[in-house]
Design an enzyme around this catalytic site. Structure first.
Site, PDB file in Angstrom:
ATOM      1  N   GLU A  80      77.460  86.483 -30.697  1.00  0.00           N
ATOM      2  CA  GLU A  80      78.428  87.555 -30.483  1.00  0.00           C
ATOM      3  C   GLU A  80      79.828  86.990 -30.262  1.00  0.00           C
ATOM      4  O   GLU A  80      79.983  85.948 -29.651  1.00  0.00           O
ATOM      5  CB  GLU A  80      78.042  88.396 -29.259  1.00  0.00           C
ATOM      6  CG  GLU A  80      76.849  89.285 -29.486  1.00  0.00           C
ATOM      7  CD  GLU A  80      76.728  90.368 -28.420  1.00  0.00           C
ATOM      8  OE1 GLU A  80      77.628  90.506 -27.573  1.00  0.00           O
ATOM      9  OE2 GLU A  80      75.717  91.084 -28.444  1.00  0.00           O
ATOM     10  N   HIS A 124      83.474  93.483 -28.931  1.00  0.00           N
ATOM     11  CA  HIS A 124      82.460  92.454 -29.166  1.00  0.00           C
ATOM     12  C   HIS A 124      81.728  92.798 -30.448  1.00  0.00           C
ATOM     13  O   HIS A 124      81.942  93.860 -31.032  1.00  0.00           O
ATOM     14  CB  HIS A 124      81.528  92.278 -27.972  1.00  0.00           C
ATOM     15  CG  HIS A 124      80.563  93.400 -27.711  1.00  0.00           C
ATOM     16  ND1 HIS A 124      80.940  94.605 -27.148  1.00  0.00           N
ATOM     17  CD2 HIS A 124      79.225  93.494 -27.935  1.00  0.00           C
ATOM     18  CE1 HIS A 124      79.872  95.370 -27.022  1.00  0.00           C
ATOM     19  NE2 HIS A 124      78.812  94.738 -27.499  1.00  0.00           N
ATOM     20  N   HIS A 160      77.997  92.818 -32.805  1.00  0.00           N
ATOM     21  CA  HIS A 160      76.547  92.946 -32.776  1.00  0.00           C
ATOM     22  C   HIS A 160      75.983  92.277 -34.024  1.00  0.00           C
ATOM     23  O   HIS A 160      75.914  92.904 -35.080  1.00  0.00           O
ATOM     24  CB  HIS A 160      76.128  94.420 -32.743  1.00  0.00           C
ATOM     25  CG  HIS A 160      76.185  95.042 -31.394  1.00  0.00           C
ATOM     26  ND1 HIS A 160      75.857  96.362 -31.156  1.00  0.00           N
ATOM     27  CD2 HIS A 160      76.533  94.516 -30.189  1.00  0.00           C
ATOM     28  CE1 HIS A 160      75.992  96.619 -29.863  1.00  0.00           C
ATOM     29  NE2 HIS A 160      76.415  95.523 -29.254  1.00  0.00           N
ATOM     30  N   ASP A 171      75.459  97.177 -22.584  1.00  0.00           N
ATOM     31  CA  ASP A 171      76.904  97.338 -22.791  1.00  0.00           C
ATOM     32  C   ASP A 171      77.476  98.326 -21.774  1.00  0.00           C
ATOM     33  O   ASP A 171      78.538  98.088 -21.198  1.00  0.00           O
ATOM     34  CB  ASP A 171      77.208  97.857 -24.205  1.00  0.00           C
ATOM     35  CG  ASP A 171      76.935  96.812 -25.269  1.00  0.00           C
ATOM     36  OD1 ASP A 171      76.958  95.606 -24.944  1.00  0.00           O
ATOM     37  OD2 ASP A 171      76.703  97.207 -26.424  1.00  0.00           O
TER      38      ASP A 171
HETATM   39 ZN    ZN Z   1      76.837  95.167 -27.325  1.00  0.00          ZN
END
Ligand code: ZN
Length: 142
Positions: A23, A83, A85, A96
């Site tokens: 990530e 961020h 995935h 999250d």
């Molecule tokens: Zn996430």
């Protein structure tokens, strides 16, 4: 609504491609523009989650303080976070939500499929720590 320039938009999506299969994460600096958050700068952060970097992200609190301070000096505030995935949809996870602590900020998630940035979506965090929730928000790239 989240308003973001083309260069900043491409920067946060490219970051997710570069860190694949892990990530990426970072901070969105900018200012409020009426009801919208206007992004003026994308700041990358290291992913400090050593246990499971492919599906967990975490921004070092010291990084966050430094970014916030440097932003203030330029008249920018933290308006969101992003961020990626890797090989998962651009949907927020229960983790999250649990790790989101900035009400009124945008949380941007980019799905990266096989190393290529796919869908990017944004969610605004509302409520306080006990009642918080994510809500879909429109992204305007200009
Ligand atoms: Zn996430």
């Amino acid at each position: 609504m989240l308003k973001i320039g083309r260069a900043e938009w491409e920067e946060l999506r490219r970051h997710g491609e570069e860190t694949y299969p892990h990530e990426s994460c970072g901070v969105l600096l900018g200012r409020l523009d009426g009801e919208a958050r206007l992004v003026t700068r994308v700041t990358r952060c290291g992913n400090t989650r050593a246990d499971s970097p492919h599906n967990r992200y975490h921004i070092d609190p010291r990084d966050l303080l430094r970014i916030e301070r440097q932003g203030r000096e330029r008249g920018e505030d933290i308006v969101g976070f992003y961020h990626s995935h890797p090989d998962h949809p651009a949907r927020w996870s229960p983790t999250d939500l649990a790790e989101a602590h900035w009400p009124g900020c945008s949380y941007v998630i980019t799905a990266v499929a096989g190393g290529r940035a796919d869908l990017t979506r944004s969610f605004v965090l509302q409520g306080d720590e006990g009642t918080k929730s994510f809500h879909d928000e429109e992204i305007e790239v200009s």
